[in-house]
Scaffold this active site. Structure first.
Site, PDB file in Angstrom:
ATOM      1  CB  CYS A  80     -10.952  50.195  -9.238  1.00  0.00           C
ATOM      2  SG  CYS A  80     -12.261  49.229  -8.814  1.00  0.00           S
TER       3      CYS A  80
ATOM      4  NE  ARG B 286      -5.730  51.237 -11.623  1.00  0.00           N
ATOM      5  CZ  ARG B 286      -4.519  50.905 -11.053  1.00  0.00           C
ATOM      6  NH1 ARG B 286      -3.485  50.787 -11.534  1.00  0.00           N
ATOM      7  NH2 ARG B 286      -4.432  50.477  -9.595  1.00  0.00           N
TER       8      ARG B 286
ATOM      9  CD1 TRP C  15     -11.360  43.200 -12.465  1.00  0.00           C
ATOM     10  CD2 TRP C  15     -11.107  42.987 -10.306  1.00  0.00           C
ATOM     11  NE1 TRP C  15     -11.057  41.868 -12.184  1.00  0.00           N
ATOM     12  CE2 TRP C  15     -10.890  41.731 -10.997  1.00  0.00           C
ATOM     13  CE3 TRP C  15     -11.243  43.348  -8.636  1.00  0.00           C
ATOM     14  CZ2 TRP C  15     -10.741  40.633 -10.071  1.00  0.00           C
ATOM     15  CZ3 TRP C  15     -11.091  41.981  -8.072  1.00  0.00           C
ATOM     16  CH2 TRP C  15     -10.657  40.771  -8.701  1.00  0.00           C
TER      17      TRP C  15
ATOM     18  CG  ASN D 141      -8.436  51.020  -6.834  1.00  0.00           C
ATOM     19  OD1 ASN D 141      -8.675  49.876  -6.606  1.00  0.00           O
ATOM     20  ND2 ASN D 141      -7.035  51.476  -7.411  1.00  0.00           N
ATOM     21  N   GLY D 142     -10.411  49.917  -4.041  1.00  0.00           N
ATOM     22  CA  GLY D 142      -9.750  49.259  -3.004  1.00  0.00           C
ATOM     23  C   GLY D 142     -10.915  48.297  -2.279  1.00  0.00           C
TER      24      GLY D 142
ATOM     25  CD  GLU E 226       3.941  33.792 -18.406  1.00  0.00           C
ATOM     26  OE1 GLU E 226       3.831  33.560 -17.144  1.00  0.00           O
ATOM     27  OE2 GLU E 226       3.695  34.882 -18.819  1.00  0.00           O
TER      28      GLU E 226
ATOM     29  CE  LYS F 145       0.411  36.005 -20.143  1.00  0.00           C
ATOM     30  NZ  LYS F 145       1.361  36.227 -19.462  1.00  0.00           N
TER      31      LYS F 145
ATOM     32  CD  GLU G 185      -3.237  36.030 -18.379  1.00  0.00           C
ATOM     33  OE1 GLU G 185      -3.869  36.567 -17.628  1.00  0.00           O
ATOM     34  OE2 GLU G 185      -1.885  35.866 -18.396  1.00  0.00           O
TER      35      GLU G 185
ATOM     36  CG  HIS H  70       4.665  11.356 -10.502  1.00  0.00           C
ATOM     37  ND1 HIS H  70       5.278  10.171 -10.018  1.00  0.00           N
ATOM     38  CD2 HIS H  70       5.896  11.779 -10.946  1.00  0.00           C
ATOM     39  CE1 HIS H  70       6.417  10.065 -10.256  1.00  0.00           C
ATOM     40  NE2 HIS H  70       6.739  10.953 -10.836  1.00  0.00           N
TER      41      HIS H  70
ATOM     42  CE  LYS I 100       0.028  45.137 -17.794  1.00  0.00           C
ATOM     43  NZ  LYS I 100       0.163  43.647 -17.777  1.00  0.00           N
TER      44      LYS I 100
HETATM   45  C1  F6R Z   1      -0.629  37.432 -16.037  1.00  0.00           C
HETATM   46  C2  F6R Z   1      -0.176  38.721 -15.555  1.00  0.00           C
HETATM   47  C3  F6R Z   1      -0.718  38.519 -13.892  1.00  0.00           C
HETATM   48  C4  F6R Z   1       0.428  39.479 -13.264  1.00  0.00           C
HETATM   49  C5  F6R Z   1       0.059  39.233 -11.641  1.00  0.00           C
HETATM   50  C6  F6R Z   1       1.146  40.158 -10.845  1.00  0.00           C
HETATM   51  O1  F6R Z   1      -0.289  37.777 -17.461  1.00  0.00           O
HETATM   52  O2  F6R Z   1      -0.204  39.673 -15.910  1.00  0.00           O
HETATM   53  O3  F6R Z   1      -0.546  37.214 -13.665  1.00  0.00           O
HETATM   54  O4  F6R Z   1       1.735  38.893 -13.599  1.00  0.00           O
HETATM   55  O5  F6R Z   1      -1.095  39.923 -11.403  1.00  0.00           O
HETATM   56  O6  F6R Z   1       1.155  41.409 -11.189  1.00  0.00           O
HETATM   57  P1  F6R Z   1       2.496  42.367 -10.982  1.00  0.00           P
HETATM   58  O7  F6R Z   1       3.644  41.824 -11.877  1.00  0.00           O
HETATM   59  O8  F6R Z   1       1.796  43.588 -11.471  1.00  0.00           O
HETATM   60  O9  F6R Z   1       2.758  42.435  -9.526  1.00  0.00           O
END
Ligand code: F6R
Length: 611
Positions: free
Chosen positions: A2, A27, A73, A99-100, A484, A488, A491, A507, A606
């Site tokens: 949010c 956000r 969100w 937000n929360g 990773e 990527k 998502e 396994h 994010k």
């Molecule tokens: C994936 C992504 C998330 C963040 C995670 C942690 O692309 O961006 O998995 O890495 O939400 O966020 P931070 O680094 O802001 O604590």
């Protein structure tokens, strides 16, 4: 999660709030809303993105010198118009954005229902708002006092902004666990979840702390704690330019951020690493050097992509510094009863510096006496501020929801800090140390070179865009990069992807392999090369399709794999900084081909400020 924006001052509030919301859309983007005051309270809100709200308010009266806005969100209640913020109180006089999560909202809701309240939405936020109104009514007190009393009763996390029809210049704001920045202008104030909504108006900001409440008017900002004691606002100068949060000619922020990596990694190394002089200057490490040298154990706490950076750190720090490292999901660590011993160091890794699980996990560990070291991108964020020491990644604002340049910034910081500690501890020879410094210094140029072949990885991506599932495999330093790459892809393209250590694949996951399954190997030249070649053969024997990220000059894997992408040669310890980049591009191009809004993929946000 949010985004919240507020403005009070002589300007028109609507354009400031709406532009601020566009910058905070990363956000959350389930719904958007705005409350303005002009004669009476006007609340406009809509399911969907800021652009949907802009369409909805066309032709409406938007004149106001005060406004609050929210991009959501969803947590409590599905994304729809009625659950969108701002909420209006039962009397219709108050509007609030939140937000929360209010954890004890059900209990409070029951009390209010018994008193005859009814609710228009399914949200915890509307419950808090009516609770505030009820306290104000019963105690005949100011809105500020009512907010303070209500906040003492609730559990959970919040950043709230409230406006009152009867006090048309004032925004009441408070935070616990969710970020709040107040921009100080001349006769005006700006509020935001981060500083981006106020960038073109002021460089002077106040980062509000947990349990603080602000009474914000055009020409005054009064900050208090929940005990009603005044606090002097600490004004910080913002070091961020508008260009950093614009697309700069790229179609998407994600692509811009991928292509920025030669310069963001360079910025991260600049002023710290000097290969010719054989030095690494990092005051955050230097100030805590004794603690690092004596550390019996390092525990790394992070989530998502940052957790993957933590895994690379485990391999690098153990190899170079000979300190045992454990990497934990912050969300798990905070709810178990972890053993923290004297001499343990906790490293928190976070792009946003606001991730709720990471933040609370380090708060708990700090209470138990652990030294907290933060590797954070957002300057002035909560994790940066509560850490005992730290190092910024200096990647600049990362707007695309999928983390790219922040990840390589994290890797660069990790590698520098491990090298610095190792040299001090004498667990690395001078010769290898010097060689690795030169390797690291050369990375921005190598990234630049590999990005020139972006079209090659695009072609590979387009070939496999129809896949419904995929595997990502790697060994050693490249194992976290496989994880990773899988994260990527899922998502950004919504293709199921699993990351595994290449040898572990036998396994279980090997059962998935058939002629339709793309298997991405992160197989740059390292000490495991022969082993990973065998793993590739195992997949080919079962007719899997192999895409391999390999080092220039590799003569073996091109003969085995269906598709290869070359990265420049680098020491195996440094190679993750290169091998992750084609995987970022792969997910980007597949996502685009599938029509995904890659900067704002579904269900994600994010900055995950709820647990
Ligand atoms: C994936 C992504 C998330 C963040 C995670 C942690 O692309 O961006 O998995 O890495 O939400 O966020 P931070 O680094 O802001 O604590």
């Amino acid at each position: 999660m949010c985004g919240i924006v507020g403005y009070t001052g002589p300007r028109e509030a609507y354009p400031i709030v709406i532009n601020g919301l566009k910058r905070l859309e990363y956000r959350g983007y389930d719904s958007t809303g705005i409350a303005l005051l002009n004669g009476g309270l006007k609340v406009y809100k809509k399911k969907g993105r800021v652009a949907d709200l802009e369409g909805f308010v066309l032709g409406k009266d938007l004149h106001s010198n005060i406004g609050i806005g929210h991009t959501r969100w969803a947590t409590h209640g599905e994304p729809n118009d009625k659950n969108a913020h701002p909420h209006q109180s039962a009397s219709g006089k108050l509007a609030m954005i939140h937000n929360g999560i209010i954890e004890n909202y059900a209990q409070i809701k029951k009390e209010l229902l018994n008193k005859g309240y009814s609710f228009k939405s399914d949200t915890d936020s509307e419950v808090l708002l009516n609770f505030i109104e009820e306290i104000r009514k019963n105690n005949d007190c100011s809105l500020e006092d009512a907010v303070r009393s209500a906040l003492k009763r609730i559990t959970g996390a919040y950043c709230i902004l409230l406006i009152d029809e009867d006090d048309p210049e004032t925004i009441i704001a408070a935070r616990k666990g969710s970020p709040l920045v107040i921009g100080v202008g001349k006769g005006e104030h700006f509020l935001g979840s981060d500083a981006t909504p106020m960038l073109e108006y002021t460089k002077e900001v106040v980062y509000v702390n947990d349990y603080e409440l602000a009474v914000v008017k055009p020409d005054s900002l009064v900050l208090k704690n929940l005990g009603n004691e005044k606090i002097t606002p600490f004004i910080t100068k913002l070091d961020m330019e508008l260009a950093a949060i614009e697309k700069g000619g790229y179609d998407h922020f994600m692509l811009k951020e991928i292509f920025e990596q030669p310069s963001t990694i360079h910025d991260c190394l600049r002023g710290r690493l000097d290969a010719n002089a054989g030095t690494i200057t990092m005051s955050g490490i230097q100030n805590n050097m004794e603690a690092f040298k004596e550390a019996k154990r390092i525990i790394i706490l992070a989530c998502g992509t940052s957790w993957h950076a933590g895994l690379v750190a485990e391999y690098v720090i153990e190899e170079l510094c000979r300190i045992p490292v454990e990497v934990e999901y912050a969300s798990e660590f905070r709810y178990r009863n972890p053993i923290i011993n004297k001499g343990d160091i906790i490293i928190a890794i976070s792009q946003s510096g606001e991730t709720a699980d990471t933040l609370v996990a380090i708060e708990n560990a700090k209470e138990q006496g652990a030294v907290i070291f933060g590797i954070v991108n957002v300057v002035g964020s909560s994790i940066a501020r509560i850490s005992n020491g730290g190092a910024y990644t200096h990647a600049g604002p990362e707007i695309g929801v999928a983390s790219t340049k922040a990840f390589t910034g994290q890797l660069a910081v990790i590698m520098m800090m491990a090298l610095k500690i190792a040299r001090e501890k004498n667990t690395i020879s001078q010769e290898r140390y010097n060689a690795l410094l030169f390797e690291l210094e050369a990375i921005p140029e190598k990234v630049e070179a590999l990005l020139k072949s972006a079209e090659d990885i695009k072609k590979i991506g387009l070939k496999y865009q129809g896949a419904t599932s995929s595997l990502f495999l790697g060994r050693g330093y490249n194992f976290p990069i496989a994880l990773e790459g899988a994260l990527k892809l899922k998502e950004i393209s919504y293709i199921h992807a699993e990351g595994y250590p290449a040898a572990e694949m036998k396994h279980g996951p090997i059962a998935l392999v058939d002629e339709d399954l793309p298997v991405v190997f992160v197989a740059t030249k390292d000490s495991y090369h022969e082993k990973i070649v065998s793993n590739i053969q195992e997949i080919k024997a079962r007719k899997g399709k192999v895409i391999a990220i390999i080092t220039e000059g590799d003569e073996v894997i091109p003969g085995l794999a269906d598709d290869v992408f070359y990265v420049p040669p680098a020491d195996e310890l440094i190679a993750p900084l290169l091998s992750c980049i084609p995987l970022q591009l792969l997910s980007y191009y597949v996502g685009i081909a599938k029509g995904v809004d890659v900067d704002k993929p579904r269900n994600l946000a994010k900055s995950v400020t709820v647990e």
